[in-house]
Design a protein around this motif. Structure first.
Motif, PDB file in Angstrom:
ATOM      1  N   ILE A   1      -4.481   8.003   6.195  1.00 42.36           N
ATOM      2  CA  ILE A   1      -5.413   8.389   5.126  1.00 42.36           C
ATOM      3  C   ILE A   1      -4.850   9.597   4.391  1.00 42.36           C
ATOM      4  CG2 ILE A   1      -7.748   9.193   4.589  1.00 42.36           C
ATOM      5  CD1 ILE A   1      -8.663   7.744   7.151  1.00 42.36           C
TER       6      ILE A   1
ATOM      7  N   ARG B   1      -4.365   3.638  10.820  1.00 44.90           N
ATOM      8  CA  ARG B   1      -4.652   3.776   9.391  1.00 44.90           C
ATOM      9  C   ARG B   1      -4.247   5.178   8.959  1.00 44.90           C
ATOM     10  NH1 ARG B   1      -8.618   0.517   6.933  1.00 44.90           N
ATOM     11  NH2 ARG B   1      -9.367   1.194   4.893  1.00 44.90           N
TER      12      ARG B   1
ATOM     13  N   GLU C   1      -4.563   4.307   3.265  1.00 37.90           N
ATOM     14  CA  GLU C   1      -5.710   4.454   2.360  1.00 37.90           C
ATOM     15  C   GLU C   1      -5.569   5.768   1.591  1.00 37.90           C
ATOM     16  OE1 GLU C   1     -10.594   4.867   2.481  1.00 37.90           O
ATOM     17  OE2 GLU C   1      -9.454   4.487   4.336  1.00 37.90           O
ATOM     18  N   ASP C   2      -5.559   5.675   0.278  1.00 36.43           N
ATOM     19  CA  ASP C   2      -5.433   6.857  -0.572  1.00 36.43           C
ATOM     20  C   ASP C   2      -6.819   7.232  -1.090  1.00 36.43           C
ATOM     21  OD1 ASP C   2      -4.705   8.865  -2.258  1.00 36.43           O
ATOM     22  OD2 ASP C   2      -3.182   7.727  -3.337  1.00 36.43           O
ATOM     23  N   ARG C   3      -7.363   8.319  -0.590  1.00 36.09           N
ATOM     24  CA  ARG C   3      -8.689   8.770  -0.988  1.00 36.09           C
ATOM     25  C   ARG C   3      -8.650   9.861  -2.053  1.00 36.09           C
ATOM     26  NH1 ARG C   3     -11.760   9.329   4.918  1.00 36.09           N
ATOM     27  NH2 ARG C   3     -11.664   7.102   5.486  1.00 36.09           N
TER      28      ARG C   3
ATOM     29  N   ASP D   1      -9.913  -4.693   6.888  1.00 34.99           N
ATOM     30  CA  ASP D   1      -9.646  -4.965   5.477  1.00 34.99           C
ATOM     31  C   ASP D   1      -8.160  -5.057   5.156  1.00 34.99           C
ATOM     32  OD1 ASP D   1      -8.901  -2.340   5.792  1.00 34.99           O
ATOM     33  OD2 ASP D   1     -10.371  -1.508   4.385  1.00 34.99           O
TER      34      ASP D   1
ATOM     35  N   THR E   1       2.368   4.618  -0.529  1.00 35.54           N
ATOM     36  CA  THR E   1       1.704   5.777  -1.123  1.00 35.54           C
ATOM     37  C   THR E   1       2.574   7.015  -0.933  1.00 35.54           C
ATOM     38  OG1 THR E   1      -0.461   4.823  -0.585  1.00 35.54           O
ATOM     39  CG2 THR E   1      -0.411   7.169  -1.084  1.00 35.54           C
TER      40      THR E   1
ATOM     41  N   GLN F   1       0.817  -1.207   0.000  1.00 31.69           N
ATOM     42  CA  GLN F   1       0.000   0.000   0.000  1.00 31.69           C
ATOM     43  C   GLN F   1       0.856   1.265   0.000  1.00 31.69           C
ATOM     44  OE1 GLN F   1      -2.582  -0.568   3.452  1.00 31.69           O
ATOM     45  NE2 GLN F   1      -2.563  -2.756   2.994  1.00 31.69           N
TER      46      GLN F   1
ATOM     47  N   LYS G   1      -5.929  -2.853   5.389  1.00 28.97           N
ATOM     48  CA  LYS G   1      -5.296  -1.610   4.957  1.00 28.97           C
ATOM     49  C   LYS G   1      -4.714  -0.860   6.148  1.00 28.97           C
ATOM     50  CE  LYS G   1      -7.916  -0.522   0.754  1.00 28.97           C
ATOM     51  NZ  LYS G   1      -8.755   0.495   0.083  1.00 28.97           N
TER      52      LYS G   1
END
Length: 406
Positions: free
Chosen positions: A346, A344, A400-402, A395, A318, A316, A397
């Motif tokens: 984000i 997490r 998380e890339d929104r 999940d 990023t 993941q 993760k």
């Protein structure tokens, strides 16, 4: 097909654990004869590694490390216990990554999956996995031989020839990626040909429920396995269609992405696999895939651990504000604060600016200490948001890339 492939599938869990306690030290001792693994295990006594908990003390091996080792010491990077010229086959997967193969026994262990899928004597398997360079074709052919089925080594493409051969030979089972069978069936319809395929054993791609149902509507029972070129069969479906049963020749761990730390049962994490293959004993090999352990036993009577199947990719990494944030950095942040249950990162956009929020499952009253650790470990400043334990999605993760890239 009735019954089980062998008695291993229905062993009492205690019997399996005892067999594992006997087998693991032998595998570790054998692995120490491979140069790369000998270096990795130089401080390890084989008899000290007799269960998954002890195995978890060993470092994780990642595909990138294997690739680099193969560049320095081709073709197998010192990870095999016999030289290249003592294998029956040498394959090349994208990367490139080289994998060994042997004819002896069911070397990749696909026979167990085919048997559970109802394939056996009297079947003709149209093997539409590739035979060129990559091992998938030989992996499934080896499995078909193990269950005494005949094989048409069809390979990929050439749809018209695939249809004609299936009709002429009387193919009863398709082996290949989930979607290529649909191409063959639709072309057969266009050609006015009727096929005799009643079973499909698939892998190498997603078997969507609608696709499985479409095959079922044609009278074709479809089962899927989870296998890789490096490890062979990892897990497989049975007629219970309730998760995937771990193969008897491997040990599966689910770890927190970016680490080798096992997650609690049921939590999504990265699949790490140890093979009991004496020729190629990969230890704690990280697949990069996400899954989770399922509770209880399969209704089909097989007693090994079950996993939920493929749930996405674990990598993941990023880029935020021009800096890469990696799962292992998030793991290091959590390790600094043992009270954190989950975390997490984000990534979002505020106008033309990247914004980072770190959500933390914790009972802490203040986020001040967490904010300092975020800067230390992630090398970026971001907002820390404390959320109640159990509120973050299960999940797998941690990043998380929104942001929208449209």
């Amino acid at each position: 097909m009735t019954g089980y492939y062998d008695d291993l599938e229905t062993r009492d869990p205690g019997t399996r654990e005892a067999a594992l306690a006997e087998a693991l030290p032998l595998v570790i001792a054998r692995a120490k004869t491979a140069p790369a693994l000998a270096r990795l295990l130089r401080d390890i006594e084989p008899e000290d590694i007799a269960d998954p908990a002890a195995l978890a003390r060993l470092p994780v091996i990642r595909k990138a490390e294997l690739s680099e080792a193969q560049k320095k010491s081709p073709p197998f990077g010192g990870y095999t216990t016999r030289p290249a010229n003592e294998f029956d086959q040498i394959f090349q997967s994208p990367g490139p990554i080289y994998e060994p193969g042997r004819h002896s026994g069911d070397w990749w262990r696909l026979g167990r999956f085919l048997h559970a899928s109802g394939v056996g004597p009297g079947d003709i398997v149209q093997n539409c996995f590739g035979y060129h360079l990559t091992p998938a074709g030989m992996m499934f052919e080896s499995g078909a031989r193990a269950v005494d089925a005949a094989v048409l080594p069809a390979g990929t493409g050439q749809t018209d020839l695939q249809v004609s051969a299936a009709v002429d030979i009387g193919t009863t089972c398709y082996a290949g990626t989930p979607d290529f069978l649909k191409v063959i069936l639709e072309r057969a319809d266009e050609m006015g040909k009727r096929l005799s395929i009643t079973r499909a054993v698939v892998g190498g791609g997603a078997l969507f429920p609608s696709l499985r149902q479409g095959y079922a509507d044609r009278g074709i029972v479809t089962r899927q396995c989870y296998a890789t070129a490096d490890l062979g069969n990892i897990a497989y479906e049975s007629d219970a269609l309730d998760g995937m049963i771990v193969d008897e020749g491997v040990i599966v761990e689910i770890v927190r992405p970016g680490t080798g730390d096992p997650v609690p049962a049921g939590e999504v994490g990265e699949v790490v696999v140890t093979t009991l293959n004496p020729d190629y004993p990969l230890l704690r090999f990280a697949t990069g895939d996400l899954s989770a352990v399922m509770p209880g036993l399969s209704p089909c009577g097989r007693t090994n651990m079950r996993i939920r199947g493929w749930l996405g990719r674990a990598d993941q990494t990023t880029k935020i504000k021009g800096m890469f944030v990696r799962p292992e950095q998030v793991a290091a942040f959590m390790a600094r604060h043992p009270e954190i249950v989950r975390a997490r990162v984000i990534a979002e956009r505020d106008g033309e600016r990247d914004v980072m929020t770190v959500q933390v499952e914790s009972l802490a009253d203040s986020s001040e200490a967490y904010a300092a650790s975020v800067v230390d470990m992630l090398k970026l400043r971001g907002r820390v948001e404390i959320v109640p334990p159990g509120s973050l999605p299960n999940d797998g993760k941690v990043i998380e890339d929104r942001r929208s890239y449209k």
